[in-house]
Design a protein around this motif. Sequence first.
Motif, mmCIF file in Angstrom:
data_model
loop_
_atom_site.group_PDB
_atom_site.id
_atom_site.type_symbol
_atom_site.label_atom_id
_atom_site.label_comp_id
_atom_site.label_asym_id
_atom_site.label_seq_id
_atom_site.Cartn_x
_atom_site.Cartn_y
_atom_site.Cartn_z
ATOM 1 N N ALA A 19 36.306 56.998 48.889
ATOM 2 C CA ALA A 19 36.579 55.662 49.412
ATOM 3 C C ALA A 19 35.384 54.735 49.204
ATOM 4 C CB ALA A 19 36.929 55.732 50.891
ATOM 5 N N GLN A 22 32.458 52.705 44.023
ATOM 6 C CA GLN A 22 32.833 51.385 43.515
ATOM 7 C C GLN A 22 33.861 51.519 42.394
ATOM 8 O OE1 GLN A 22 29.272 49.454 42.181
ATOM 9 N NE2 GLN A 22 29.631 49.900 40.063
ATOM 10 N N LYS A 51 32.649 40.029 45.423
ATOM 11 C CA LYS A 51 33.632 40.232 46.482
ATOM 12 C C LYS A 51 35.020 40.372 45.857
ATOM 13 C CE LYS A 51 35.319 38.172 50.759
ATOM 14 N NZ LYS A 51 35.162 37.057 51.691
ATOM 15 N N ASP A 52 35.698 41.443 46.183
ATOM 16 C CA ASP A 52 37.059 41.676 45.714
ATOM 17 C C ASP A 52 37.992 40.789 46.536
ATOM 18 O OD1 ASP A 52 39.658 42.693 45.248
ATOM 19 O OD2 ASP A 52 38.837 44.669 44.772
ATOM 20 N N LYS A 54 41.220 40.817 46.799
ATOM 21 C CA LYS A 54 42.337 41.516 47.453
ATOM 22 C C LYS A 54 41.870 42.284 48.687
ATOM 23 C CE LYS A 54 45.103 42.100 43.320
ATOM 24 N NZ LYS A 54 45.639 43.053 42.343
ATOM 25 N N THR A 55 40.813 43.072 48.522
ATOM 26 C CA THR A 55 40.358 43.926 49.615
ATOM 27 C C THR A 55 39.298 43.254 50.491
ATOM 28 O OG1 THR A 55 38.589 44.941 48.312
ATOM 29 C CG2 THR A 55 40.762 45.994 48.237
ATOM 30 N N ARG A 56 38.726 42.164 50.001
ATOM 31 C CA ARG A 56 37.644 41.444 50.671
ATOM 32 C C ARG A 56 36.376 42.288 50.818
ATOM 33 N NH1 ARG A 56 38.952 36.635 52.131
ATOM 34 N NH2 ARG A 56 41.011 35.981 52.717
ATOM 35 N N ARG A 57 36.273 43.338 50.056
ATOM 36 C CA ARG A 57 35.099 44.202 50.104
ATOM 37 C C ARG A 57 34.005 43.622 49.211
ATOM 38 N NH1 ARG A 57 34.941 50.688 49.884
ATOM 39 N NH2 ARG A 57 32.780 50.821 50.545
#
Length: 59
Positions: A19, A22, A51-52, A54-57
């Motif tokens: 998880a 990257q 920053k992604d 979709k996932t905001r990660r």
Amino acid sequence: MRNKEGYSDPTAGEAIREADQQPDKIGWYLQTIKDLADIVDLEIVGRVRIKDKKTRRVW
């Protein structure tokens, strides 16, 4: 990784490692930025934060 009783828990450890890894597209994007900077005779001097959407990660 160990559970709260202190026993080894390889399943949870593997899941957390996977998880946290990257995505391939992040690695590809960073390498592309570095290559482009090199082409125009520039250098990346700090951390590049991505920053992604979709996932905001943040990576």
